[in-house]
Design an enzyme around this catalytic site. Structure first.
Site, mmCIF file in Angstrom:
data_model
loop_
_atom_site.group_PDB
_atom_site.id
_atom_site.type_symbol
_atom_site.label_atom_id
_atom_site.label_comp_id
_atom_site.label_asym_id
_atom_site.label_seq_id
_atom_site.Cartn_x
_atom_site.Cartn_y
_atom_site.Cartn_z
ATOM 1 N N LYS A 11 -5.081 -4.371 -3.755
ATOM 2 C CA LYS A 11 -4.662 -4.068 -2.378
ATOM 3 C C LYS A 11 -4.376 -5.345 -1.577
ATOM 4 O O LYS A 11 -4.789 -6.446 -1.964
ATOM 5 C CB LYS A 11 -5.737 -3.202 -1.716
ATOM 6 C CG LYS A 11 -5.920 -1.843 -2.421
ATOM 7 C CD LYS A 11 -6.898 -0.943 -1.669
ATOM 8 C CE LYS A 11 -7.045 0.404 -2.382
ATOM 9 N NZ LYS A 11 -7.885 1.359 -1.599
ATOM 10 N N TYR A 51 -0.289 8.122 -0.671
ATOM 11 C CA TYR A 51 -1.579 8.635 -0.205
ATOM 12 C C TYR A 51 -1.460 10.014 0.466
ATOM 13 O O TYR A 51 -2.359 10.403 1.208
ATOM 14 C CB TYR A 51 -2.226 7.632 0.756
ATOM 15 C CG TYR A 51 -2.895 6.471 0.028
ATOM 16 C CD1 TYR A 51 -4.007 6.684 -0.783
ATOM 17 C CD2 TYR A 51 -2.420 5.177 0.155
ATOM 18 C CE1 TYR A 51 -4.629 5.637 -1.455
ATOM 19 C CE2 TYR A 51 -3.036 4.114 -0.510
ATOM 20 C CZ TYR A 51 -4.145 4.355 -1.318
ATOM 21 O OH TYR A 51 -4.750 3.320 -1.977
ATOM 22 N N ARG A 87 -12.912 3.474 -13.389
ATOM 23 C CA ARG A 87 -13.672 3.852 -12.183
ATOM 24 C C ARG A 87 -15.056 3.193 -12.208
ATOM 25 O O ARG A 87 -15.553 2.758 -11.175
ATOM 26 C CB ARG A 87 -13.822 5.382 -12.073
ATOM 27 C CG ARG A 87 -12.540 6.164 -11.835
ATOM 28 C CD ARG A 87 -11.886 5.965 -10.493
ATOM 29 N NE ARG A 87 -12.731 6.197 -9.348
ATOM 30 C CZ ARG A 87 -12.256 6.430 -8.114
ATOM 31 N NH1 ARG A 87 -10.943 6.464 -7.874
ATOM 32 N NH2 ARG A 87 -13.069 6.592 -7.106
ATOM 33 N N ASN A 114 -10.746 -2.059 0.243
ATOM 34 C CA ASN A 114 -11.744 -2.123 -0.826
ATOM 35 C C ASN A 114 -11.187 -2.689 -2.144
ATOM 36 O O ASN A 114 -11.564 -2.266 -3.225
ATOM 37 C CB ASN A 114 -12.417 -0.754 -1.018
ATOM 38 C CG ASN A 114 -11.433 0.339 -1.335
ATOM 39 O OD1 ASN A 114 -10.238 0.104 -1.394
ATOM 40 N ND2 ASN A 114 -11.932 1.540 -1.548
ATOM 41 N N HIS A 117 -7.362 0.039 -6.107
ATOM 42 C CA HIS A 117 -7.253 1.480 -6.338
ATOM 43 C C HIS A 117 -7.455 1.733 -7.822
ATOM 44 O O HIS A 117 -7.060 0.915 -8.650
ATOM 45 C CB HIS A 117 -5.848 1.955 -5.926
ATOM 46 C CG HIS A 117 -5.530 3.350 -6.387
ATOM 47 N ND1 HIS A 117 -5.916 4.458 -5.680
ATOM 48 C CD2 HIS A 117 -4.898 3.807 -7.505
ATOM 49 C CE1 HIS A 117 -5.518 5.553 -6.338
ATOM 50 N NE2 HIS A 117 -4.898 5.174 -7.448
HETATM 51 P P1 ADP Z 1 -11.164 5.975 -4.105
HETATM 52 O O1 ADP Z 1 -10.146 4.886 -3.824
HETATM 53 O O2 ADP Z 1 -12.508 5.405 -4.473
HETATM 54 O O3 ADP Z 1 -10.676 7.002 -5.095
HETATM 55 P P2 ADP Z 1 -10.610 7.933 -2.017
HETATM 56 O O4 ADP Z 1 -9.591 8.490 -2.961
HETATM 57 O O5 ADP Z 1 -11.610 8.881 -1.455
HETATM 58 O O6 ADP Z 1 -11.421 6.735 -2.709
HETATM 59 O O7 ADP Z 1 -9.890 7.231 -0.787
HETATM 60 C C1 ADP Z 1 -8.674 6.527 -0.971
HETATM 61 C C2 ADP Z 1 -8.761 5.244 -0.186
HETATM 62 O O8 ADP Z 1 -8.874 5.544 1.202
HETATM 63 C C3 ADP Z 1 -9.982 4.377 -0.484
HETATM 64 O O9 ADP Z 1 -9.838 3.569 -1.626
HETATM 65 C C4 ADP Z 1 -10.083 3.546 0.780
HETATM 66 O O10 ADP Z 1 -9.115 2.496 0.814
HETATM 67 C C5 ADP Z 1 -9.700 4.574 1.847
HETATM 68 N N1 ADP Z 1 -10.877 5.251 2.403
HETATM 69 C C6 ADP Z 1 -11.662 6.185 1.786
HETATM 70 N N2 ADP Z 1 -12.654 6.598 2.598
HETATM 71 C C7 ADP Z 1 -12.502 5.902 3.766
HETATM 72 C C8 ADP Z 1 -13.210 5.890 5.013
HETATM 73 N N3 ADP Z 1 -14.286 6.671 5.229
HETATM 74 N N4 ADP Z 1 -12.759 5.055 5.980
HETATM 75 C C9 ADP Z 1 -11.674 4.262 5.794
HETATM 76 N N5 ADP Z 1 -10.955 4.249 4.644
HETATM 77 C C10 ADP Z 1 -11.359 5.058 3.639
HETATM 78 MG MG MG Z 2 -9.023 8.251 -4.952
#
Ligand code: ADP
Ligand code: MG
Length: 142
Positions: A11, A51, A87, A114, A117
């Site tokens: 990212k 997204y 993961r 974070n 992805h």
């Molecule tokens: P992951 O990437 O671990 O699969 P999700 O699919 O739930 O997580 O969410 C997609 C992305 O959205 C996350 O990687 C993160 O960048 C963002 N995100 C998820 N939850 C939050 C949150 N509570 N606040 C802000 N951004 C979030």
């Molecule tokens: Mg996800």
């Protein structure tokens, strides 16, 4: 879920902080083979489409803004049981909950920025890989 392919994004925050090299190194050290890779800057429409599954969530517009704030690296990774293994390697969505040694624990700034992805299913790995790569990208041998 025991497919051989997953899809990842490094990212914008991690690219900006020069973490491309360290993250790719961890990926390779953990037995993933890089099948396809490129650096690009998402448009707003592309980030919204990628997204779209999260469009009802409160962080959607902020996430789209963050994902378009700078260049990203997209890659297709190959390993046995790739989705689950990757993961595990990236760790929890919220880096404060991520295990020691995971990519997010090491390189994430926040739950939103974070670092990486990782696809959540074999089906989504194919969909996400196809979002960024065409067949010719994967086989440009000549
Ligand atoms: P992951 O990437 O671990 O699969 P999700 O699919 O739930 O997580 O969410 C997609 C992305 O959205 C996350 O990687 C993160 O960048 C963002 N995100 C998820 N939850 C939050 C949150 N509570 N606040 C802000 N951004 C979030
Ligand atoms: Mg996800």
């Amino acid at each position: 879920m025991n497919g051989k392919i997953t899809f990842t994004i490094i990212k914008p925050g991690a690219v900006e902080k020069e973490f491309i090299g360290p993250i790719l190194n961890i990926i390779n050290e953990n037995g993933f083979h890089i099948v396809a890779m490129k650096l690009l800057h998402l448009t707003q429409a592309e980030a919204e489409a990628f997204y779209a599954v999260h469009k009802e969530r409160p962080f959607y517009s902020s996430l789209v803004e963050s994902m378009t704030s700078g260049p990203i690296v997209v890659a297709i990774l190959e390993k046995d049981n790739a989705v689950e293994e990757y993961r595990k390697l990236i760790g929890a969505t919220d880096p404060s909950q991520a295990e020691e040694g995971t990519i997010r624990k090491l390189y994430a700034e926040s739950i939103e920025a974070n670092a990486v992805h990782g696809s959540d299913s074999d089906e989504n790995a194919i969909i996400e890989g196809n979002f960024f790569f065409s067949t010719s990208d994967k086989f440009f041998k000549s």
